[in-house]
Design a protein around this motif. Structure first.
Motif, PDB file in Angstrom:
ATOM      1  N   PRO A   1     -25.915 -46.756  20.139  1.00 41.63           N
ATOM      2  CA  PRO A   1     -26.736 -47.278  19.048  1.00 41.63           C
ATOM      3  C   PRO A   1     -27.820 -48.239  19.543  1.00 41.63           C
ATOM      4  CG  PRO A   1     -24.562 -48.279  19.020  1.00 41.63           C
ATOM      5  CD  PRO A   1     -24.543 -47.277  20.121  1.00 41.63           C
TER       6      PRO A   1
ATOM      7  N   THR B   1     -18.862 -44.147  19.614  1.00 42.79           N
ATOM      8  CA  THR B   1     -18.224 -45.462  19.548  1.00 42.79           C
ATOM      9  C   THR B   1     -16.850 -45.388  20.193  1.00 42.79           C
ATOM     10  OG1 THR B   1     -16.845 -46.634  17.956  1.00 42.79           O
ATOM     11  CG2 THR B   1     -18.033 -44.815  17.118  1.00 42.79           C
TER      12      THR B   1
ATOM     13  N   GLU C   1     -24.179 -45.209  11.385  1.00 46.91           N
ATOM     14  CA  GLU C   1     -24.982 -46.441  11.514  1.00 46.91           C
ATOM     15  C   GLU C   1     -26.300 -46.252  10.764  1.00 46.91           C
ATOM     16  OE1 GLU C   1     -23.731 -49.075  12.848  1.00 46.91           O
ATOM     17  OE2 GLU C   1     -22.819 -48.743  14.809  1.00 46.91           O
TER      18      GLU C   1
ATOM     19  N   GLN D   1     -28.039 -47.971   8.965  1.00 46.09           N
ATOM     20  CA  GLN D   1     -29.064 -49.019   9.001  1.00 46.09           C
ATOM     21  C   GLN D   1     -30.025 -48.813  10.164  1.00 46.09           C
ATOM     22  OE1 GLN D   1     -25.992 -49.405   9.858  1.00 46.09           O
ATOM     23  NE2 GLN D   1     -25.944 -50.497  11.795  1.00 46.09           N
TER      24      GLN D   1
ATOM     25  N   GLN E   1     -20.619 -51.953   5.561  1.00 47.77           N
ATOM     26  CA  GLN E   1     -20.632 -52.887   6.692  1.00 47.77           C
ATOM     27  C   GLN E   1     -19.883 -54.175   6.361  1.00 47.77           C
ATOM     28  OE1 GLN E   1     -24.894 -53.023   7.221  1.00 47.77           O
ATOM     29  NE2 GLN E   1     -24.697 -52.166   9.256  1.00 47.77           N
TER      30      GLN E   1
END
Ligand code: PEP
Ligand code: MN
Length: 360
Positions: free
Chosen positions: A141, A170, A181, A183, A286
């Protein structure tokens, strides 16, 4: 909206009335397999036919693709079905061969985007090509690596660019093969608002059952298209068997997705609203993840206090935390009342966790 597109791109020129769809098998396996799937997808919403011919595999000894031979099969697909084709390129030799065989769209895989040397080699080989080139996010990421890959291609003169969001690996075990992810994808859109952004739910989920939901979230977040691995016999695919769908299933997914058009004011309002709601969902997930992490740390503290036979409640420490968080909250526009309420609840949950450990 902040990320509405201003500049015309290759995607606008296609004048589609639905999100761009790229579909086809993870890997080209045989000529018959490649052609059969292409014929099954020919009269659907699919815009580009994908098939990996050079396959980056994590462990040696797995199927590593049919190689350049597959380019002839993709040419046949185009000749027989009229579909545009695409494949992954991972070095200068791949680029040269793919361009020579008139592949219409090239994508750069997640394992290549992580390497600036490879990205530069690919960028130099592509030069000022008119072909569409999509850059997948790097496996880790790291937004800068993704942006850097795009910048290298831009600087080399590639005219028709785009990006693919395929999730991130991950260490922690999750329900996804590669966690979305979201965002980071939103941040990517903010940095390159005019670049078409495609979602790859197949590599995010690693599981065909979860593909629909990821597609819907992507559309709610204003993604421009989807890349979905499709095979007539997913279970027996030579790579990524668990995440491929049949052509019939693909058609059903496309039919069931809520696709929001921005043409009339009401639709635009709904589209803006669902985009913002999808962003809220990302942040809420999150929040829960972070709270879960915080409680795990509390468990650790509980274990330590148990060893030393220390009381759970340490008032000094608690007052310090509250004071610091009220100030921090103020700087983010949060009222003291809210911060107090929230931290009381968090603190209580933390104490419950520690109590549980100490009394275990
Ligand atoms: C693929 O698209 O088949 C592939 C290998 O993807 P990624 O680079 O996202 O792992
Ligand atoms: Mn794959």
């Amino acid at each position: 909206m902040e990320n509405s597109k201003q500049m015309r791109t290759w995607l606008d020129d296609m004048k589609l009335d639905h999100p761009l769809v790229i579909a086809g098998p993870c890997s080209a396996e045989t000529e018959e397999q490649v052609l059969k799937i292409a014929h099954q997808l020919k009269d659907t919403d699919v815009n580009y036919y994908r098939a990996g011919i050079w396959k980056p595999r994590t462990r040696p000894g797995m199927f590593e693709g049919v190689g350049a031979l597959g380019l002839k099969w993709l040419q046949k697909v185009k000749a027989e079905t009229g579909m545009k084709t695409c494949t992954e390129v991972a070095n200068a030799a791949h680029v040269k061969l793919a361009l020579e065989h008139d592949v219409d769209l090239l994508w750069i895989g997640a394992r290549s985007t992580v390497s600036p040397f490879i990205m530069q080699e690919i960028a130099d080989a592509l030069g000022e090509t008119d072909k569409i080139v999509l850059v997948k996010n790097p496996v880790n990421p790291d937004l800068a690596l993704w942006l850097g890959g795009i910048e290298r291609l831009k600087t080399a003169g590639v005219k028709n660019l785009g990006a693919i969001h395929r999730g991130f690996s991950t260490y922690e075990k999750t329900k996804y093969r590669n966690i979305p992810e979201w965002q980071l994808a939103i941040e990517f859109q903010n940095r390159f608002p005019d670049l078409p952004l495609i979602n790859d739910p197949s590599h995010i989920t690693g599981n065909r059952e979860m593909i629909f939901d990821v597609c819907q979230t992507a559309l709610d977040l204003n993604f421009d298209g989807l890349m979905i691995e499709t095979h007539f016999d997913p279970e027996n695919a030579w790579s990524d068997a668990a995440q491929q769908v049949t052509p019939e299933k693909l058609v059903q997914i496309m039919r069931d997705l809520k696709i929001r058009k921005e043409s009339d004011p009401e639709a635009e309002y709904n589209s803006d609203l669902s985009n913002l709601r999808a962003q809220i969902d990302v942040v809420d997930t999150q929040l829960i993840e972070m709270l879960g992490k915080r409680m795990k740390i509390s468990d650790g503290i509980g274990a330590l206090k148990k060893q030393k036979n220390v009381a759970v409640l340490q008032s000094n420490r608690w007052n310090q935390i509250l004071g610091a968080m009220i100030l921090e909250g103020e700087s983010k526009g949060l009222s003291e009342e809210f911060v107090l309420k929230m931290f009381k609840a968090i603190h209580q949950e933390s104490i419950n966790h520690q109590e549980k450990v100490i009394n275990s």
